[in-house]
Design an enzyme around this catalytic site. Structure first.
Site, PDB file in Angstrom:
ATOM      1  N   LYS A 276      -4.070  -3.814   4.280  1.00 45.49           N
ATOM      2  CA  LYS A 276      -4.752  -2.737   3.746  1.00 45.49           C
ATOM      3  C   LYS A 276      -6.007  -2.330   4.460  1.00 45.49           C
ATOM      4  O   LYS A 276      -6.986  -3.188   4.370  1.00 45.49           O
ATOM      5  CB  LYS A 276      -5.093  -2.937   2.185  1.00 45.49           C
ATOM      6  CG  LYS A 276      -4.790  -1.884   1.357  1.00 45.49           C
ATOM      7  CD  LYS A 276      -4.667  -2.281   0.017  1.00 45.49           C
ATOM      8  CE  LYS A 276      -4.640  -0.976  -1.104  1.00 45.49           C
ATOM      9  NZ  LYS A 276      -5.155  -1.243  -2.473  1.00 45.49           N
TER      10      LYS A 276
HETATM   11  C1  E4P Z   1      -3.993   0.462  -4.832  1.00 48.08           C
HETATM   12  O1  E4P Z   1      -3.731   0.258  -3.724  1.00 48.08           O
HETATM   13  C2  E4P Z   1      -5.201   0.989  -5.256  1.00 48.08           C
HETATM   14  O2  E4P Z   1      -6.176  -0.024  -4.866  1.00 48.08           O
HETATM   15  C3  E4P Z   1      -5.301   0.969  -6.903  1.00 48.08           C
HETATM   16  O3  E4P Z   1      -4.206   1.803  -7.162  1.00 48.08           O
HETATM   17  C4  E4P Z   1      -6.628   1.736  -7.047  1.00 48.08           C
HETATM   18  O4  E4P Z   1      -6.807   2.086  -8.480  1.00 48.08           O
HETATM   19  P1  E4P Z   1      -7.823   2.700  -9.380  1.00 48.08           P
HETATM   20  O5  E4P Z   1      -8.277   4.016  -9.053  1.00 48.08           O
HETATM   21  O6  E4P Z   1      -7.557   2.703 -10.867  1.00 48.08           O
HETATM   22  O7  E4P Z   1      -9.122   1.624  -9.173  1.00 48.08           O
END
Ligand code: E4P
Length: 214
Positions: free
Chosen positions: A83
């Site tokens: 990521k």
């Molecule tokens: C997923 O890849 C993200 O890290 C996550 O969905 C972020 O979610 P949030 O905005 O609720 O922290």
């Protein structure tokens, strides 16, 4: 639409992985911090629980160090996806990792332009954050719908992971918009099988059954 879990909690992942409905997992530094463990401890455990992709995020914000981190992370398991934040250095790293056959998930995506650049850099996945857009008064689901349209128009093979999902309405909307994947937090996933009419219907069936055997 495939379902990923948006958590680093190994107990929660094991519970849903056993049901066979969860294909992959996404984590981020905040989710890992909540577990009280390090990424080095948690990612190997998660990668054994699901057969699909497990996103592990780099901490570096410069291309060289992102690539170095990525090369180490992929040694953990064959289902690790790196990521990478959608910043210029991140896009450079995606290009390099793609040529090495390392899968990437470009994260913190909030616009169509960012999504196009991630796809053109060769990202395997791109993650638009719908809840965080909603938080600032922008329609997050619309971004997903627009991305689906644009990726189809230009024949881009990058898969769209609807991220920052906050509720069941988000899940339904991104499903209809054509997202390839939704990464769903555990509290929302737990709500998904439930409907008040299912509960009421089942209660009535059980009452009628009991009455019929009296
Ligand atoms: C997923 O890849 C993200 O890290 C996550 O969905 C972020 O979610 P949030 O905005 O609720 O922290």
């Amino acid at each position: 639409m495939k379902i990923f879990m948006d958590t680093a909690d190994v107990t929660e992942i094991a519970e849903f992985a056993n049901l066979g409905i969860v294909y992959g997992v996404t984590t981020n530094p905040s989710l890992i911090a909540k577990t009280g463990k390090s990424q080095a401890e948690v990612i190997p455990e998660i990668s054994k629980l699901v057969e699909g992709p497990v996103s592990a995020e780099v901490i570096a914000i410069d291309c060289d160090n992102m690539v170095k981190e990525a090369r180490e992370l992929v040694k953990i398991s064959s289902n690790i996806v790196i990521k990478i934040p959608c910043i210029p250095e991140g896009l450079k790293a995606v290009k390099i990792l793609t040529t090495e056959g390392i899968q990437t998930n470009v994260t913190l995506v909030f616009s169509l332009s960012q999504a196009l650049l991630a796809a053109r850099a060769g990202a395997t996945y791109v993650s638009p954050f719908i809840g965080r857009l909603d938080d600032i008064g922008v329609d997050g689901v619309k971004l997903v719908a627009d991305m689906v349209k644009v990726f189809k128009t230009y024949g881009l093979s990058t898969e769209i992971i609807a991220a920052s999902v906050r509720n069941m309405a988000h899940v339904d909307a991104v499903m209809l918009a054509g997202a390839h994947i939704a990464t769903i937090p555990t509290n929302v996933l737990k709500e998904m099988p439930n409907h008040q009419l299912t509960d009421a219907g089942l209660k009535k069936y059980l009452e009628d059954y009991q009455n019929s055997i009296k």
